[in-house]
Design a protein around this motif. Structure first.
Motif, PDB file in Angstrom:
ATOM      1  N   SER A  11      -0.755  10.804   7.793  1.00 51.72           N
ATOM      2  CA  SER A  11      -1.629  10.276   6.739  1.00 51.72           C
ATOM      3  C   SER A  11      -2.686   9.351   7.314  1.00 51.72           C
ATOM      4  O   SER A  11      -2.409   8.570   8.245  1.00 51.72           O
ATOM      5  CB  SER A  11      -0.819   9.504   5.686  1.00 51.72           C
ATOM      6  N   VAL A  14      -4.426   6.151   6.274  1.00 50.63           N
ATOM      7  CA  VAL A  14      -4.059   5.096   5.336  1.00 50.63           C
ATOM      8  C   VAL A  14      -5.220   4.107   5.222  1.00 50.63           C
ATOM      9  O   VAL A  14      -5.646   3.516   6.220  1.00 50.63           O
ATOM     10  CB  VAL A  14      -2.779   4.369   5.794  1.00 50.63           C
ATOM     11  N   SER A  68      -6.750   0.599   3.578  1.00 54.54           N
ATOM     12  CA  SER A  68      -6.350  -0.694   3.022  1.00 54.54           C
ATOM     13  C   SER A  68      -7.598  -1.499   2.686  1.00 54.54           C
ATOM     14  O   SER A  68      -8.574  -1.489   3.446  1.00 54.54           O
ATOM     15  CB  SER A  68      -5.491  -1.480   4.026  1.00 54.54           C
ATOM     16  N   GLU A 122      -4.482   8.895  -3.759  1.00 50.73           N
ATOM     17  CA  GLU A 122      -3.826   8.103  -4.777  1.00 50.73           C
ATOM     18  C   GLU A 122      -3.359   6.763  -4.221  1.00 50.73           C
ATOM     19  O   GLU A 122      -2.967   6.659  -3.061  1.00 50.73           O
ATOM     20  CB  GLU A 122      -2.610   8.872  -5.325  1.00 50.73           C
ATOM     21  N   HIS A 148      -0.853   3.590  -3.571  1.00 50.69           N
ATOM     22  CA  HIS A 148       0.584   3.451  -3.381  1.00 50.69           C
ATOM     23  C   HIS A 148       1.015   2.036  -3.712  1.00 50.69           C
ATOM     24  O   HIS A 148       0.200   1.136  -3.891  1.00 50.69           O
ATOM     25  CB  HIS A 148       0.964   3.825  -1.943  1.00 50.69           C
ATOM     26  N   ALA A 149       2.330   1.845  -3.781  1.00 48.41           N
ATOM     27  CA  ALA A 149       2.873   0.553  -4.195  1.00 48.41           C
ATOM     28  C   ALA A 149       2.513  -0.567  -3.226  1.00 48.41           C
ATOM     29  O   ALA A 149       2.486  -1.734  -3.615  1.00 48.41           O
ATOM     30  CB  ALA A 149       4.394   0.660  -4.347  1.00 48.41           C
ATOM     31  N   ASP A 150       2.263  -0.228  -1.983  1.00 45.03           N
ATOM     32  CA  ASP A 150       1.925  -1.254  -0.996  1.00 45.03           C
ATOM     33  C   ASP A 150       0.423  -1.546  -0.955  1.00 45.03           C
ATOM     34  O   ASP A 150      -0.090  -2.074   0.031  1.00 45.03           O
ATOM     35  CB  ASP A 150       2.421  -0.851   0.392  1.00 45.03           C
ATOM     36  N   ASN A 151      -0.292  -1.170  -2.018  1.00 47.08           N
ATOM     37  CA  ASN A 151      -1.736  -1.414  -2.146  1.00 47.08           C
ATOM     38  C   ASN A 151      -2.554  -0.676  -1.084  1.00 47.08           C
ATOM     39  O   ASN A 151      -3.610  -1.151  -0.661  1.00 47.08           O
ATOM     40  CB  ASN A 151      -2.051  -2.920  -2.083  1.00 47.08           C
ATOM     41  N   THR A 152      -2.051   0.454  -0.652  1.00 45.65           N
ATOM     42  CA  THR A 152      -2.802   1.305   0.260  1.00 45.65           C
ATOM     43  C   THR A 152      -3.151   2.604  -0.442  1.00 45.65           C
ATOM     44  O   THR A 152      -2.599   2.936  -1.491  1.00 45.65           O
ATOM     45  CB  THR A 152      -1.989   1.616   1.538  1.00 45.65           C
ATOM     46  N   TYR A 153      -4.066   3.320   0.159  1.00 51.26           N
ATOM     47  CA  TYR A 153      -4.504   4.613  -0.362  1.00 51.26           C
ATOM     48  C   TYR A 153      -4.344   5.622   0.774  1.00 51.26           C
ATOM     49  O   TYR A 153      -4.841   5.400   1.882  1.00 51.26           O
ATOM     50  CB  TYR A 153      -5.952   4.541  -0.838  1.00 51.26           C
ATOM     51  N   ARG A 154      -3.627   6.718   0.507  1.00 45.43           N
ATOM     52  CA  ARG A 154      -3.231   7.621   1.581  1.00 45.43           C
ATOM     53  C   ARG A 154      -3.802   9.022   1.383  1.00 45.43           C
ATOM     54  O   ARG A 154      -3.740   9.579   0.285  1.00 45.43           O
ATOM     55  CB  ARG A 154      -1.702   7.683   1.682  1.00 45.43           C
TER      56      ARG A 154
END
Length: 347
Positions: A56, A58, A60, A88, A90-96
């Motif tokens: 991925s 990633v 941030s 989309e 993700h819960a860790d405030n990243t976009y993958r």
């Protein structure tokens, strides 16, 4: 309240509302060269990516605003497969962005991200949101994609990577006479990556068969299917071939083989078949006269070779343009051709 005072109060209310509206919707829908408070970065996970194994990109962003990524420029054009249509959160405030690299590489990516950022203001039941577009150039990132391990790699490695590959085969019909046409169908199903030029290994086929070139008949993102025409010459041709394809199992990290084991052929009689499709007879005089009068030529377009001179007869090979052919015989508008791939009939 006098008429003038009422008009003044209404005008003041309108001005206040307009100011708030401008504050909450500033720059709505218009481009921005990259707001100073929006800091972003991109990395590859895992950092040591391997050819064919999903990974991925990633993204941030150091902001409390909600980010919606709409476009990314600077991505490679070749050697990469994108495994999703959208990015989309993700819960860790990243976009993958899930991807799969199809060849090893070492590269530095300079990506530019475009999208929308949204912030919500207010408290209680009175809350308003404002949105603005942004365009942000991210710091360069170095990516390295390694090739699959050399240890244990088969010499004819297919390039397929995944965790589950299965190969099956079936025969139609499986109760036959000598000389009957048997259609063997080989199907590969997989959950990972398989190159488009993948071809099964066919081995341990008895010399008592006349075998024609396999032909790909269908392909989906997770399956391939081929057919092969087999003609048992005698009742000694009792088993179809062993069909296999090697692949790299990314879960257990080793090379494996998916196999379809031979199928049994049952003979209902030892007498030769008499069907039109399996008993194509060309006399020696026809062969001699046609061979003398028909020198080698080349095809001008794609042609299908059939087992017999009939539209219902199975296709045994497909000839690309400019294939060298030699005419052996003619029958009712059909020509029997000798080609580098097979001997068969073509209109």
């Amino acid at each position: 309240m006098s008429r003038n005072r009422l008009l003044f109060a209404v005008a003041a209310l309108v001005v206040t509302w307009a100011a708030n509206a401008q504050f909450f919707n500033f720059n709505f829908g218009h481009g921005n060269s990259g707001p100073a408070d929006l800091k972003g970065s991109v990395r590859l996970e895992p950092s040591g990516a391997v050819v064919g194994i999903p990974c991925s990109l990633v993204f941030s962003f150091a902001t409390e605003k909600t980010i919606q990524i709409q476009n990314i420029s600077g991505l490679p054009n070749e050697g990469i497969e994108f495994l999703a249509d959208t990015i989309e959160p993700h819960a860790d405030n990243t976009y993958r962005l899930p991807v799969r690299f199809l060849e090893p590489c070492t590269n530095v990516l300079q990506l530019t991200v475009e999208g929308m950022q949204t912030v919500e203001r207010g408290s209680g039941s009175f809350r308003m949101t404002s949105s603005s577009s942004f365009r942000k150039r991210l710091p360069p990132v170095r990516i390295e994609v390694r090739s699959l391990p050399d240890h244990g790699r088969p010499q004819n490695f297919s390039g397929a990577v995944g965790t589950k590959f299965t190969m099956t085969q079936r025969l139609e019909p499986d109760h036959v006479h000598p000389g009957d046409l048997v259609t063997a169908t080989y199907e590969l199903k997989f959950d990972g990556y398989c190159p488009s030029n993948t071809w099964p290994t066919i081995e341990h086929l008895s010399k008592e068969f006349r075998a024609y070139e396999p032909k790909e008949v269908s392909r989906t993102p997770n399956s391939f299917k081929w057919t092969q025409i087999l003609v048992p010459r005698t009742t000694a041709a009792t088993n179809s071939p062993l069909v296999s394809l090697n692949y790299y199992n990314s879960r257990i990290r080793r090379y494996e083989v998916a196999r379809a084991y031979p199928k049994k052929i049952v003979f209902v009689s030892d007498k030769a078949a008499s069907t039109e499709n399996t008993a194509v007879v060309v006399t020696s005089s026809e062969l001699a006269s046609n061979a003398a009068s028909s020198p080698a030529t080349t095809t001008r377009s794609v042609q299908e070779l059939r087992f017999g001179p009939s539209d219902t007869s199975p296709v045994i090979a497909t000839l690309p343009p400019d294939t060298s052919v030699k005419e052996l015989a003619r029958s009712n508008g059909w020509r029997r051709l000798e080609t580098p791939r097979a001997i068969g009939w073509s209109r």
